[in-house]
Design a protein around this motif. Sequence first.
Motif, PDB file in Angstrom:
ATOM      1  N   LEU A 501       0.852  -1.194   0.000  1.00 17.51           N
ATOM      2  CA  LEU A 501       0.000   0.000   0.000  1.00 17.51           C
ATOM      3  C   LEU A 501       0.883   1.236   0.000  1.00 17.51           C
ATOM      4  CD1 LEU A 501      -3.167   0.649   2.164  1.00 17.51           C
ATOM      5  CD2 LEU A 501      -1.413   2.404   1.972  1.00 17.51           C
ATOM      6  N   LEU A 502       0.680   2.116  -0.963  1.00 17.08           N
ATOM      7  CA  LEU A 502       1.398   3.391  -1.044  1.00 17.08           C
ATOM      8  C   LEU A 502       0.357   4.499  -1.149  1.00 17.08           C
ATOM      9  CD1 LEU A 502       3.937   5.122  -1.324  1.00 17.08           C
ATOM     10  CD2 LEU A 502       3.910   4.632  -3.788  1.00 17.08           C
ATOM     11  N   ASN A 503       0.295   5.348  -0.107  1.00 15.14           N
ATOM     12  CA  ASN A 503      -0.691   6.426  -0.075  1.00 15.14           C
ATOM     13  C   ASN A 503       0.018   7.769  -0.169  1.00 15.14           C
ATOM     14  OD1 ASN A 503      -2.823   8.175   0.340  1.00 15.14           O
ATOM     15  ND2 ASN A 503      -3.780   6.919   1.907  1.00 15.14           N
ATOM     16  N   LEU A 504      -0.186   8.454  -1.295  1.00 17.51           N
ATOM     17  CA  LEU A 504       0.424   9.763  -1.557  1.00 17.51           C
ATOM     18  C   LEU A 504      -0.639  10.846  -1.697  1.00 17.51           C
ATOM     19  CD1 LEU A 504       3.016   8.547  -4.228  1.00 17.51           C
ATOM     20  CD2 LEU A 504       3.467   9.029  -1.820  1.00 17.51           C
ATOM     21  N   CYS A 526      -2.357  -1.407  -3.608  1.00 10.80           N
ATOM     22  CA  CYS A 526      -3.122  -0.160  -3.483  1.00 10.80           C
ATOM     23  C   CYS A 526      -2.206   1.025  -3.724  1.00 10.80           C
ATOM     24  CB  CYS A 526      -3.769  -0.071  -2.103  1.00 10.80           C
ATOM     25  SG  CYS A 526      -4.614   1.496  -1.797  1.00 10.80           S
ATOM     26  N   LEU A 527      -2.564   1.873  -4.687  1.00  7.85           N
ATOM     27  CA  LEU A 527      -1.828   3.099  -4.984  1.00  7.85           C
ATOM     28  C   LEU A 527      -2.832   4.246  -4.995  1.00  7.85           C
ATOM     29  CD1 LEU A 527       0.656   4.721  -5.889  1.00  7.85           C
ATOM     30  CD2 LEU A 527       0.121   4.070  -8.255  1.00  7.85           C
ATOM     31  N   SER A 528      -2.658   5.203  -4.074  1.00  9.11           N
ATOM     32  CA  SER A 528      -3.597   6.318  -3.980  1.00  9.11           C
ATOM     33  C   SER A 528      -2.838   7.631  -4.105  1.00  9.11           C
ATOM     34  CB  SER A 528      -4.351   6.262  -2.642  1.00  9.11           C
ATOM     35  OG  SER A 528      -5.412   7.184  -2.640  1.00  9.11           O
ATOM     36  N   MET A 529      -3.253   8.458  -5.084  1.00 13.48           N
ATOM     37  CA  MET A 529      -2.560   9.720  -5.376  1.00 13.48           C
ATOM     38  C   MET A 529      -3.580  10.825  -5.645  1.00 13.48           C
ATOM     39  SD  MET A 529       0.218   7.947  -7.934  1.00 13.48           S
ATOM     40  CE  MET A 529       1.350   9.313  -8.052  1.00 13.48           C
ATOM     41  N   LEU A 546       2.386   6.154 -17.206  1.00 11.73           N
ATOM     42  CA  LEU A 546       1.259   5.316 -16.830  1.00 11.73           C
ATOM     43  C   LEU A 546       1.437   3.862 -17.232  1.00 11.73           C
ATOM     44  CD1 LEU A 546      -1.497   7.897 -17.733  1.00 11.73           C
ATOM     45  CD2 LEU A 546      -1.090   6.962 -15.449  1.00 11.73           C
ATOM     46  N   SER A 547       2.257   3.604 -18.242  1.00 11.14           N
ATOM     47  CA  SER A 547       2.469   2.218 -18.673  1.00 11.14           C
ATOM     48  C   SER A 547       3.130   1.376 -17.582  1.00 11.14           C
ATOM     49  CB  SER A 547       3.318   2.175 -19.953  1.00 11.14           C
ATOM     50  OG  SER A 547       4.581   2.764 -19.729  1.00 11.14           O
ATOM     51  N   GLU A 548       3.777   2.042 -16.605  1.00 12.63           N
ATOM     52  CA  GLU A 548       4.377   1.298 -15.493  1.00 12.63           C
ATOM     53  C   GLU A 548       3.316   0.538 -14.700  1.00 12.63           C
ATOM     54  OE1 GLU A 548       7.497   3.099 -13.094  1.00 12.63           O
ATOM     55  OE2 GLU A 548       7.506   4.819 -14.453  1.00 12.63           O
ATOM     56  N   LEU A 549       2.101   1.047 -14.704  1.00 16.20           N
ATOM     57  CA  LEU A 549       1.039   0.383 -13.945  1.00 16.20           C
ATOM     58  C   LEU A 549       0.728  -0.992 -14.494  1.00 16.20           C
ATOM     59  CD1 LEU A 549      -1.418   3.395 -13.395  1.00 16.20           C
ATOM     60  CD2 LEU A 549       0.465   2.625 -11.940  1.00 16.20           C
ATOM     61  N   ASN A 550       1.031  -1.223 -15.770  1.00 18.51           N
ATOM     62  CA  ASN A 550       0.800  -2.549 -16.359  1.00 18.51           C
ATOM     63  C   ASN A 550       1.689  -3.617 -15.743  1.00 18.51           C
ATOM     64  OD1 ASN A 550      -1.316  -2.061 -18.112  1.00 18.51           O
ATOM     65  ND2 ASN A 550       0.014  -1.505 -19.838  1.00 18.51           N
ATOM     66  N   ASN A 557      -6.450  -1.638  -6.281  1.00 16.06           N
ATOM     67  CA  ASN A 557      -7.051  -0.402  -5.789  1.00 16.06           C
ATOM     68  C   ASN A 557      -6.208   0.770  -6.283  1.00 16.06           C
ATOM     69  OD1 ASN A 557      -7.750   1.843  -4.084  1.00 16.06           O
ATOM     70  ND2 ASN A 557      -8.741   0.408  -2.704  1.00 16.06           N
ATOM     71  N   LEU A 558      -6.816   1.665  -7.084  1.00 12.25           N
ATOM     72  CA  LEU A 558      -6.063   2.746  -7.714  1.00 12.25           C
ATOM     73  C   LEU A 558      -6.839   4.049  -7.644  1.00 12.25           C
ATOM     74  CD1 LEU A 558      -3.628   3.669  -9.488  1.00 12.25           C
ATOM     75  CD2 LEU A 558      -5.010   3.037 -11.489  1.00 12.25           C
ATOM     76  N   SER A 559      -6.173   5.108  -7.194  1.00 16.71           N
ATOM     77  CA  SER A 559      -6.760   6.455  -7.190  1.00 16.71           C
ATOM     78  C   SER A 559      -5.726   7.416  -7.751  1.00 16.71           C
ATOM     79  CB  SER A 559      -7.148   6.877  -5.766  1.00 16.71           C
ATOM     80  OG  SER A 559      -8.100   5.999  -5.217  1.00 16.71           O
ATOM     81  N   ILE A 560      -5.989   7.958  -8.941  1.00 11.56           N
ATOM     82  CA  ILE A 560      -5.011   8.828  -9.599  1.00 11.56           C
ATOM     83  C   ILE A 560      -5.713   9.912 -10.410  1.00 11.56           C
ATOM     84  CG2 ILE A 560      -3.155   7.119  -9.778  1.00 11.56           C
ATOM     85  CD1 ILE A 560      -4.004   6.663 -12.688  1.00 11.56           C
ATOM     86  N   GLU A 561      -4.922  10.954 -10.741  1.00  7.43           N
ATOM     87  CA  GLU A 561      -5.344  12.004 -11.660  1.00  7.43           C
ATOM     88  C   GLU A 561      -4.460  11.946 -12.903  1.00  7.43           C
ATOM     89  OE1 GLU A 561      -6.173  15.997  -9.901  1.00  7.43           O
ATOM     90  OE2 GLU A 561      -5.379  15.060  -8.086  1.00  7.43           O
TER      91      GLU A 561
END
Length: 956
Positions: A501-504, A526-529, A546-550, A557-561
């Motif tokens: 889990l990484l929450n930024l 989980c990555l939250s930004m 964004l290709s790193e997410l692949n 669980n993903l929250s990004i802009e």
Amino acid sequence: MAYIVSMQQVSLLDGVSYEAFESRASTFNKIMDALRDDEINLFGVVGMGGVGKTTLVKQVAKQAKQQHLFTAQLYIDVSWTRDSCTLQQEVISDIQQNIAEMLDWEFKGLDESTRAVELKQRLKKEKILIILDDIWKEIDLEEVGIPWKDDEKECKIVLASRDGDILCKDMGAQICFPVEHLPPEEAWRFFKKTAGDSVEENLQLQPIAIEVVEECKGLPIAIVIIAKALKDETVAEWKNALEQLRSCAPTNIIGVDEKVYSCLEWSYNHLKGDEVKSLFLLCGSLSYGDISMDDLLQYGMGLGLFDRIDSLEQARDRLLALVKILKASGLLLDSHEDRHNFVRMHDVVYDVAREIASKDPHPFVVRDDVGLEKWSETDESKSCTFISLHCKVVHELPQGLVCPDLQHFLLHSNNPSLNIPNTFFEGMKKLRVLDLSDMHFTTLPSSLDSLANLRTLRLDGCELGDIALIGKLTKLEVLSLVGSTVQQLPNEMVQLTNLRLLNLDDCEELEVIPRNILSSLSRLECLSMISSFTKWVVEGESNACLSELNHLSYLTNLSIEIPDAKLLPKDILFENLTSYVIFIGDDGDDGDDDWWEFRTKRALKLQSVNRSLHLGDGISKLLERSEKLEFVELSGTRYVFYLSDRESFLKLKHLQVRDSPDIRYIIDSKDHQFLQHGAFPLLESLVLVRLDNLREVWHGPIPKGCFGNLRTLDVHSCPKLKFLLLLSTARGLSQLEEMTIVNCDTMQQIIAYERESEIKEDGHARTNLQLFPKLRSLKLFCLPQLINFSSKLETTSSTSLSINARSKGSFFSHKVSFPNLEVFTIIDLPKLKDIWHHQLPFGSFCNLQILRVYSCPCLLNLVPSHLIHSFQNLKEINVQNCELLEHVIILQGIDGNVETLSKLETLKLVSLPRLRWIKDGNDSPKYISSLLTLMNIQNLKELHITNCRMEDLRKT
């Protein structure tokens, strides 16, 4: 925690109403008398912990609101004042801010003293009830800005505390009302109500149950918790419980009866399993007030609290299950006002939990910094597993604490610049959870690299410089930097291959995430930004792409802009995501912070996106699976959705479309493959705002089952929308509860049908439309062309003739019935002449409680005689700025001996120059304009009459 007290039933722990306690009636009535007494403006409520003070003061606020004693009732829970490190300045600042927020008002000054002057002036403007609950130390009301002196009696202040000396001696309460224990008979009734009738029906169990109740000593909190724990248990279990309650060792917790402690300790011991017991002790060791479920998850993950779980999602599910057990036992409660994702503990349960934790073979320690070095030499420091350290005096921690068994260290400090020596953590080799939130670090203490077992690290709200040391914490599973000033993630983070889990979130200064860091976090789930990093680049550049997410195969669980849809790789998958909050597009000055707070499980927002561009299969699949969708400044299409058999949006619950001038239709099914099954079956809310060219909501044939779950429909500023829904669509909206339509310049009717025969189709007999049977609120604002609620759809050739004919009829035709409508508000409808048809169906508007009509210049009458009996639930009539209105209430033909509008509490009449008041239709007509007559309407509590000429026909 603060909020304006609602009109909902005030309850004690599990929904048992306060009114059940007859023994409290005298105290309650005395408090209500004090609220009406002009000589008393500051008084207290005193009682032992768990006796029911909070329930009492909330009921007082509820009753005061019902009786219109004040313009507002403000409840503020100040239980956090018990924390030893809480300074008077913090108390003042927090209370000031809470009051301002509840009054929807902002300070101009920055310091507490300036704000106190502002607040005092604001509070003097109206009569306000302020409740400060669970006070643990003196609060200087003058420094807060709450007026309470002899010459300042508009405000009433109610104080609640376990300690009467604080209220009377320190704070100057004029009188204190004690809240006593329940008498035996009432305690027994309360216990039966919670435990069930079996305690009385089972003759073998009954005498044991009576003795158990006696052990609760008439304290509601003990009764509730013991009753819940023993409900449906065997007689043997009851006997065992009674023996343990009698044998529990006494304790010395200030303001807590030792029998309450015994009851709660027994309930804790009665919990089944180490997991739920550990969670209970963890909750009790955290700060007072609401407890974040996210905090519990992160701490629990780090401590290994959840047995045999393989993923974060499983851990969340386990946490929810454990919390449910604690709630069912009464040891945990919902947060005040059902705050999302938070729980709380009763303050007495907190005390007991901390006492139990301190006695554990591996004790939890909650202490302040005084004597910290000496304490570090004691046996307790050597055996403790949890430390919550509150620093309020020292500016530097000792060189180290030798705590070989310590697993969880939580630091609270009023001084963010508190110095933590580099060697401080060397004696904590087993540490698994470390929370250093709200501190300043140029560099992290070097001894952090000795924490080889650390699983959770929280640096929320920290001012951060170099954090490269984090890379050495290779077993780290949870890293939270929420609201910190971190500007760049260190390259060393590539070593965190166990991170889950990484929450930024809210890292607004984060500009650089070096390439390949994210892709190296191979176990990340989980990555939250949110409100954080947005500097995504295309592949090959130095920043993250964004290709790193692949590469994150475990990511669920993903929250990004994503500021530009063009940054999305065509091959991005997102196929494993079970929960997401994704914002694609440039928000410009939109600043829609509330969107992030809307935490559905799957939410997607597209802004300034060209819909004609192919966003990739990954985003297309997210669209189909989303629970919340928001489209802003959408271009490249006339439709938001093209429906096909593949896309039916089976999970969508909330849809908002705004500021998109290209959009003509929300849904198009006319020229596309027609769905054989319903679309949008779960949709609960539909919001349409500033769609300049919107012609129809749904264009084309509508499958059965569509919109069947819709509860809220809001339409704002759609100037070319002539009607809202076709009758065929409206009939399917059987669950609709709220409808609001604002600023639609050409709208002529809400519901349109193509031919009269439609009304009788599909079993709808007697020409009754039977639309929206659950509609509770209807609000219509600024609709200059609106004539009818429902009418026939016009053709171009017959429009003007038909509109002229319709304008002579009523707004609600004889075909419309709203049996559950509670609130009806109309503002600025210039063509409205008559609201109600004289032959409405039986039961129409029978539940209407609030009727508000503003700025309808052609309206002649408001409540006709034939609807008086239908309006017997009406509580408020508010009419303003209606130039031609003659009659508010017409009593023609009504039996004078029959009660009329018996529940009416509020009548407001403003700027009605032709008003003739209430028309009495007896043989010799007279027009009642007597104020006394109006006041004699039973239950009328509030009467406002301003700028009304009060015409009388006898003078004409």
